[in-house]
Enzyme design. Structure first.
Site, short mmCIF file in Angstrom:
data_model
loop_
_atom_site.label_atom_id
_atom_site.label_comp_id
_atom_site.label_asym_id
_atom_site.label_seq_id
_atom_site.Cartn_x
_atom_site.Cartn_y
_atom_site.Cartn_z
CG HIS A 19 -1.89 1.10 1.31
ND1 HIS A 19 -3.11 1.01 1.95
CD2 HIS A 19 -1.84 2.36 0.82
CE1 HIS A 19 -3.74 2.16 1.86
NE2 HIS A 19 -2.99 3.02 1.18
CG HIS A 21 -1.02 6.38 -2.52
ND1 HIS A 21 -2.21 6.30 -3.20
CD2 HIS A 21 -1.27 5.89 -1.27
CE1 HIS A 21 -3.14 5.80 -2.39
NE2 HIS A 21 -2.58 5.55 -1.23
CG HIS A 199 -7.40 3.74 -0.38
ND1 HIS A 199 -6.72 3.14 -1.40
CD2 HIS A 199 -6.48 4.48 0.30
CE1 HIS A 199 -5.45 3.50 -1.34
NE2 HIS A 199 -5.28 4.32 -0.33
CD GLU A 202 -7.19 6.84 4.68
OE1 GLU A 202 -7.72 6.89 3.54
OE2 GLU A 202 -6.06 7.33 4.93
CG ASP A 280 -1.32 5.70 2.80
OD1 ASP A 280 -1.59 5.51 1.61
OD2 ASP A 280 -2.14 6.19 3.59
CG ASP A 281 0.47 8.93 0.74
OD1 ASP A 281 0.53 8.86 -0.50
OD2 ASP A 281 -0.57 8.66 1.39
N1 ADE Z 1 -4.06 9.06 -1.77
C1 ADE Z 1 -2.85 9.05 -1.25
N2 ADE Z 1 -2.87 8.64 0.02
C2 ADE Z 1 -4.16 8.34 0.31
C3 ADE Z 1 -4.84 7.85 1.44
N3 ADE Z 1 -4.21 7.57 2.59
N4 ADE Z 1 -6.17 7.71 1.38
C4 ADE Z 1 -6.83 8.01 0.26
N5 ADE Z 1 -6.24 8.46 -0.84
C5 ADE Z 1 -4.91 8.62 -0.82
ZN ZN Z 2 -3.43 4.90 0.54
#
Ligand code: ADE
Ligand code: ZN
Length: 339
Positions: A19, A21, A199, A202, A280-281
């Site tokens: 997971h 991006h 997703h 969340e 994630d990011d």
């Molecule tokens: N795009 C990038 N990170 C995200 C996240 N945590 N939730 C939804 N969209 C995303």
């Molecule tokens: Zn994500």
């Protein structure tokens, strides 16, 4: 104080990333470098000022900054450099296999061609496989704040590239944009042979997880934190062993949890859910794979066997072939015995 032996244990553990991006790996230093060579301005004076803006109360506040950052990516080489920087970083963290997202609409809506984005990312992934030994799969996400017609257009653009893209997913602003909004485009994607993920849960309710399972036919749920609100759903996820790709540091930074000590991971494990650790990011949330493992290990006082189970879950939840999964699972078992 960090427990040095747990930290070393995590560093040496073979890991997956399921997971992530790719736009969320855009480190400020590289962002300024690419903006400069593309003659574009960033709204912040320097790297430090940009980093100071990385303080979020919710998903939307993060997304606004994340999309602004991605807007300096213009040329194929920009997407290559972004992806290559990520790969070299995680190659030093013993990450063996990655299944990562890209968001084509973030770029095509700015006039960057689908092929420019895809080719830059894909060439770096191929080089990473050859030079760093990291195997990969690529997932194309639809932005859920846009309409289904735009997702259909994006799917059409992906059809000539089925050799490069294995799955479609769903991300961006969750609340108010349920999976059901995209049921037709996911149906078409499934007919075309793509795997599906989404997703869900969340910030959105557990109903969105049901929809992702029943309408989008997903093989994994990205995040899925809110499943714990619904005992029937937990039972189903546990029985089917549907993987949940959890992102601890993301949850902390986006205020999905108040403290890592309150993260639902142990409850999920106790329910027999197939949970995995992901980042994630990472450029925005303060850490890649090791830091995410370390964060939960420390806050939740996880044992080495529990940490090893999480790493094995990553391989189980991946789309590797069964013999490849087993090879890594055996390797982790031997590693645990030795340490
Ligand atoms: N795009 C990038 N990170 C995200 C996240 N945590 N939730 C939804 N969209 C995303
Ligand atoms: Zn994500």
């Amino acid at each position: 104080m960090k427990d040095a032996s747990i930290q070393t244990f995590i560093e040496g553990l073979p890991k997956t990333e399921l997971h992530l991006h790719i736009e969320g790996t855009f480190e400020p230093e590289l962002m300024f470098k690419i903006a400069k060579r593309n003659h574009l301005k960033i709204d912040y004076a320097d790297v430090e000022a940009l980093k100071r803006a990385y303080s979020f109360n919710n998903l939307q506040e993060f997304l606004d900054i994340y999309y602004a950052g991605a807007s300096v990516l213009i040329k194929e080489v920009d997407f290559y450099d972004l992806t290559w920087a990520y790969l070299t970083k995680v190659s030093g963290q013993n990450v063996k296999h990655i299944e990562i997202f890209f968001d084509p609409q973030t770029h095509t809506d700015r006039g960057v061609s689908f092929e420019t984005v895809l080719n830059g990312i894909y060439k770096a992934l191929k080089d990473g496989q050859e030079q760093l030994g990291i195997s990969f799969k690529l997932i194309m996400n639809f932005l859920r704040h846009l309409d289904e017609a735009s997702a259909f257009k994006t799917l059409e653009q992906a059809l000539p590239h089925k050799d490069k893209i294995v799955a479609v997913g769903l991300d961006s602003s969750e609340v108010g944009n349920p999976p059901s909004k995209f049921k037709n485009v996911f149906k078409k994607a499934l007919e075309e042979g793509f795997l599906t993920v989404a997703h869900a849960g969340e910030e959105g309710p557990s109903e969105y997880i049901w929809e992702a399972l029943d309408l989008l036919m997903v093989t994994r749920i990205d995040h899925g934190n809110r499943c714990l609100d619904d005992a029937k759903l937990v039972k189903r996820l546990a029985e089917q062993q549907t993987p949940l790709t959890l992102c601890p540091l993301s949850n902390l930074e986006l205020k999905v949890v108040r403290d890592l000590k309150e993260h639902p991971l142990p409850t999920m494990m106790a329910h027999g859910l197939l949970v995995t650790i992901n980042s994630d990011d990472p450029a925005y949330f303060g850490g890649y794979m090791n830091e995410n493992y370390q964060g939960v290990a420390q806050a939740l006082n996880l044992s080495k066997p529990q940490i090893a189970t999480l790493a094995k879950n990553g391989f189980k939840a991946s789309w590797l072939k069964n013999d490849e999964k087993q090879k890594y699972i055996d390797e982790i078992d031997r590693y645990l015995q030795k340490h």
